[in-house]
Write a protein that holds these residues in place. Structure first.
Motif, PDB file in Angstrom:
ATOM      1  N   SER A  51      42.162  53.321  38.464  1.00  0.00           N
ATOM      2  CA  SER A  51      40.968  53.058  39.000  1.00  0.00           C
ATOM      3  C   SER A  51      40.017  52.264  38.063  1.00  0.00           C
ATOM      4  CB  SER A  51      40.311  54.293  39.565  1.00  0.00           C
ATOM      5  OG  SER A  51      41.099  54.780  40.854  1.00  0.00           O
ATOM      6  N   THR A  52      40.151  52.672  36.877  1.00  0.00           N
ATOM      7  CA  THR A  52      39.342  51.985  35.952  1.00  0.00           C
ATOM      8  C   THR A  52      39.549  50.671  35.597  1.00  0.00           C
ATOM      9  OG1 THR A  52      38.892  54.229  34.687  1.00  0.00           O
ATOM     10  CG2 THR A  52      38.617  52.038  33.446  1.00  0.00           C
ATOM     11  N   LEU A  53      41.090  50.271  35.801  1.00  0.00           N
ATOM     12  CA  LEU A  53      41.458  48.995  35.641  1.00  0.00           C
ATOM     13  C   LEU A  53      40.919  48.121  36.793  1.00  0.00           C
ATOM     14  CD1 LEU A  53      43.656  46.875  34.722  1.00  0.00           C
ATOM     15  CD2 LEU A  53      45.196  47.806  36.215  1.00  0.00           C
ATOM     16  N   PHE A  54      40.863  48.589  37.975  1.00  0.00           N
ATOM     17  CA  PHE A  54      40.322  47.783  39.191  1.00  0.00           C
ATOM     18  C   PHE A  54      38.815  47.767  38.965  1.00  0.00           C
ATOM     19  CE2 PHE A  54      43.382  48.416  42.999  1.00  0.00           C
ATOM     20  CZ  PHE A  54      44.449  47.928  42.242  1.00  0.00           C
ATOM     21  N   ASN A  55      38.123  48.749  38.350  1.00  0.00           N
ATOM     22  CA  ASN A  55      36.677  48.606  38.120  1.00  0.00           C
ATOM     23  C   ASN A  55      36.396  47.385  37.082  1.00  0.00           C
ATOM     24  OD1 ASN A  55      35.827  50.142  40.195  1.00  0.00           O
ATOM     25  ND2 ASN A  55      36.106  52.060  38.800  1.00  0.00           N
ATOM     26  N   VAL A  56      37.231  47.307  35.971  1.00  0.00           N
ATOM     27  CA  VAL A  56      37.300  46.478  34.965  1.00  0.00           C
ATOM     28  C   VAL A  56      37.304  44.877  35.816  1.00  0.00           C
ATOM     29  CG1 VAL A  56      38.209  45.332  33.192  1.00  0.00           C
ATOM     30  CG2 VAL A  56      37.591  47.736  33.042  1.00  0.00           C
ATOM     31  N   ILE A  57      38.487  44.906  36.662  1.00  0.00           N
ATOM     32  CA  ILE A  57      38.595  43.561  37.144  1.00  0.00           C
ATOM     33  C   ILE A  57      37.200  43.151  37.991  1.00  0.00           C
ATOM     34  CG2 ILE A  57      40.093  42.344  38.620  1.00  0.00           C
ATOM     35  CD1 ILE A  57      42.448  44.071  37.861  1.00  0.00           C
ATOM     36  N   ALA A  58      37.104  44.064  38.840  1.00  0.00           N
ATOM     37  CA  ALA A  58      35.859  43.626  39.710  1.00  0.00           C
ATOM     38  C   ALA A  58      34.509  43.817  39.234  1.00  0.00           C
ATOM     39  CB  ALA A  58      35.808  44.978  40.734  1.00  0.00           C
ATOM     40  N   GLY A  59      34.307  44.213  38.112  1.00  0.00           N
ATOM     41  CA  GLY A  59      33.080  43.967  37.368  1.00  0.00           C
ATOM     42  C   GLY A  59      32.149  45.160  37.451  1.00  0.00           C
ATOM     43  N   PHE A  60      32.619  46.188  38.156  1.00  0.00           N
ATOM     44  CA  PHE A  60      32.064  47.734  38.046  1.00  0.00           C
ATOM     45  C   PHE A  60      32.117  48.391  36.868  1.00  0.00           C
ATOM     46  CE2 PHE A  60      32.975  46.811  42.488  1.00  0.00           C
ATOM     47  CZ  PHE A  60      31.543  46.826  42.945  1.00  0.00           C
ATOM     48  N   GLN A  61      33.065  48.167  36.110  1.00  0.00           N
ATOM     49  CA  GLN A  61      33.034  48.716  34.731  1.00  0.00           C
ATOM     50  C   GLN A  61      32.997  47.845  33.508  1.00  0.00           C
ATOM     51  OE1 GLN A  61      33.515  52.239  33.656  1.00  0.00           O
ATOM     52  NE2 GLN A  61      33.091  51.290  31.867  1.00  0.00           N
ATOM     53  N   PRO A  62      32.043  48.023  32.619  1.00  0.00           N
ATOM     54  CA  PRO A  62      31.675  47.019  31.529  1.00  0.00           C
ATOM     55  C   PRO A  62      32.981  47.297  30.473  1.00  0.00           C
ATOM     56  CG  PRO A  62      29.809  48.534  31.543  1.00  0.00           C
ATOM     57  CD  PRO A  62      30.715  48.889  32.902  1.00  0.00           C
ATOM     58  N   ILE A  63      33.297  46.231  29.705  1.00  0.00           N
ATOM     59  CA  ILE A  63      34.082  46.391  28.686  1.00  0.00           C
ATOM     60  C   ILE A  63      33.402  46.236  27.454  1.00  0.00           C
ATOM     61  CG2 ILE A  63      36.174  45.687  29.966  1.00  0.00           C
ATOM     62  CD1 ILE A  63      35.890  42.876  28.784  1.00  0.00           C
ATOM     63  N   ARG A  64      33.869  47.161  26.383  1.00  0.00           N
ATOM     64  CA  ARG A  64      33.288  46.833  25.010  1.00  0.00           C
ATOM     65  C   ARG A  64      33.841  45.598  24.258  1.00  0.00           C
ATOM     66  NH1 ARG A  64      31.487  51.989  23.387  1.00  0.00           N
ATOM     67  NH2 ARG A  64      31.355  51.039  21.347  1.00  0.00           N
ATOM     68  N   ALA A  65      35.080  45.071  24.544  1.00  0.00           N
ATOM     69  CA  ALA A  65      35.843  44.117  23.905  1.00  0.00           C
ATOM     70  C   ALA A  65      36.693  43.356  24.695  1.00  0.00           C
ATOM     71  CB  ALA A  65      36.181  44.607  22.230  1.00  0.00           C
ATOM     72  N   GLY A  66      37.349  42.193  24.255  1.00  0.00           N
ATOM     73  CA  GLY A  66      38.250  41.657  25.081  1.00  0.00           C
ATOM     74  C   GLY A  66      37.748  40.873  25.964  1.00  0.00           C
ATOM     75  N   THR A  67      38.677  40.265  27.062  1.00  0.00           N
ATOM     76  CA  THR A  67      38.250  39.392  27.944  1.00  0.00           C
ATOM     77  C   THR A  67      38.862  39.675  29.274  1.00  0.00           C
ATOM     78  OG1 THR A  67      39.982  37.668  27.472  1.00  0.00           O
ATOM     79  CG2 THR A  67      37.918  37.495  26.595  1.00  0.00           C
ATOM     80  N   VAL A  68      38.129  39.181  30.431  1.00  0.00           N
ATOM     81  CA  VAL A  68      38.617  39.554  31.671  1.00  0.00           C
ATOM     82  C   VAL A  68      38.495  37.941  32.191  1.00  0.00           C
ATOM     83  CG1 VAL A  68      38.376  40.291  34.002  1.00  0.00           C
ATOM     84  CG2 VAL A  68      37.932  41.679  32.225  1.00  0.00           C
ATOM     85  N   ALA A  69      39.627  37.423  32.775  1.00  0.00           N
ATOM     86  CA  ALA A  69      39.422  36.020  33.257  1.00  0.00           C
ATOM     87  C   ALA A  69      40.188  36.109  34.631  1.00  0.00           C
ATOM     88  CB  ALA A  69      40.360  35.109  32.450  1.00  0.00           C
ATOM     89  N   ILE A  70      39.512  35.447  35.579  1.00  0.00           N
ATOM     90  CA  ILE A  70      39.891  35.183  36.941  1.00  0.00           C
ATOM     91  C   ILE A  70      40.027  33.799  37.406  1.00  0.00           C
ATOM     92  CG2 ILE A  70      39.507  35.866  39.432  1.00  0.00           C
ATOM     93  CD1 ILE A  70      37.880  38.274  38.401  1.00  0.00           C
ATOM     94  N   PHE A  71      41.210  33.287  37.733  1.00  0.00           N
ATOM     95  CA  PHE A  71      41.528  31.977  37.821  1.00  0.00           C
ATOM     96  C   PHE A  71      41.168  31.118  36.752  1.00  0.00           C
ATOM     97  CE2 PHE A  71      40.900  33.689  42.383  1.00  0.00           C
ATOM     98  CZ  PHE A  71      42.293  33.534  42.629  1.00  0.00           C
ATOM     99  N   GLY A  72      41.548  31.681  35.374  1.00  0.00           N
ATOM    100  CA  GLY A  72      40.989  30.615  34.305  1.00  0.00           C
ATOM    101  C   GLY A  72      39.734  30.893  33.889  1.00  0.00           C
ATOM    102  N   LYS A  73      38.462  31.551  34.670  1.00  0.00           N
ATOM    103  CA  LYS A  73      37.338  31.839  34.120  1.00  0.00           C
ATOM    104  C   LYS A  73      37.111  32.778  33.496  1.00  0.00           C
ATOM    105  CE  LYS A  73      36.506  27.309  36.060  1.00  0.00           C
ATOM    106  NZ  LYS A  73      36.320  26.429  35.246  1.00  0.00           N
ATOM    107  N   ASP A  74      36.302  32.880  32.421  1.00  0.00           N
ATOM    108  CA  ASP A  74      35.969  33.983  31.812  1.00  0.00           C
ATOM    109  C   ASP A  74      34.834  34.849  32.659  1.00  0.00           C
ATOM    110  OD1 ASP A  74      35.096  36.171  30.112  1.00  0.00           O
ATOM    111  OD2 ASP A  74      34.619  34.749  28.386  1.00  0.00           O
TER     112      ASP A  74
END
Length: 246
Positions: A51-74
């Motif tokens: 569930s945390t993984l899903f929240n990271v993708i959707a933007g409900f859980q902020p990340i401390r480092a690294g990147t999340v890209a959707i369709f090539g967009k940060d």
């Protein structure tokens, strides 16, 4: 200003590169790539971080480092409403004081400014999930499975290219599980959407997914095409889930 919403040609639907979440007692680091149009079953032990993984993708859980890209967009700095993602939580997230049609209508316009065309979209979505005539009811009058279908109808009308479902079949009986899986297959066929769903049931994995992901101890331990995944004997926790001997 560059367009931050249009996908880059050939880009994966989702790409996580060491997307790091730090809780008080646990650190989770996710890396994976999900092809556009894939249907991915997300499995793993309870508390592993699905569930945390899903929240990271959707933007409900902020990340401390690294990147999340959707369709090539940060996605750095983009709020959940700005991401091309719909998420259906296990709790459905329906508003108790609103009717079914109003809850679905929020997917069209959060201010519920709905004209005739938008209302037809809501009615069509409710009919698609088997809830025609339920529009005036409140969530408290619905079963758990019916509330889940209202949430799915809201995702239909949002028309986002990525759909995340957190245990979408948990409150459904076997016949309804099969019907919901068929609805999701139809949605993918019509829209070409990318679908990820969390499940603890191997039957759901076989029924719907074309590939599967195994999350363990706060990381994506494995992601493979379905046939390869079902034959995997390398991870003890996965072998236990699959019910196979190592």
């Amino acid at each position: 200003m560059p367009d931050r919403s249009s996908p880059e040609a050939g880009a994966a639907a989702i790409r996580l590169d060491e997307a790091t979440v730090q809780f008080e007692d646990k650190r989770l680091v996710f890396s994976c790539e999900v092809p556009t149009g894939a249907c991915v079953a997300v499995t793993g032990p309870s508390g592993a971080g699905k569930s945390t993984l899903f929240n990271v993708i959707a933007g409900f859980q902020p990340i401390r480092a690294g990147t999340v890209a959707i369709f090539g967009k940060d996605m750095t700095g983009r709020e959940p409403a700005e991401r091309p993602v719909s998420i259906i939580f296990q709790e459905n997230n329906l508003f108790a004081h609103l009717t079914v049609e109003q809850n679905v209508g929020l997917g069209v316009d959060p201010a519920l400014r709905l004209g005739a065309v938008e209302r037809r979209r809501v009615d069509d979505a409710l009919a698609r999930v088997g809830l025609e005539g339920y529009g005036r009811r409140k969530p408290a009058l619905l079963s758990g499975g019916e509330r889940q279908r209202v949430a799915l109808a809201r995702a239909f009308v949002r028309r986002r290219p990525i759909l995340l479902l957190d245990e979408p079949f948990a409150a459904l009986d076997p016949a309804m599980r099969a019907g919901m899986a068929e609805l999701l297959r139809e949605l993918r066929a019509e829209t070409g959407s990318t679908l990820l769903f969390i499940t603890h049931q191997l039957e759901d994995v076989r029924r719907l997914a074309d590939r599967a992901m195994f999350v363990d101890d706060g990381a994506v331990a494995l992601m493979e095409p379905l046939g390869t995944f079902l034959e995997n004997r390398k991870l003890p926790a996965l072998a236990e889930f699959l019910g196979i001997d190592r």
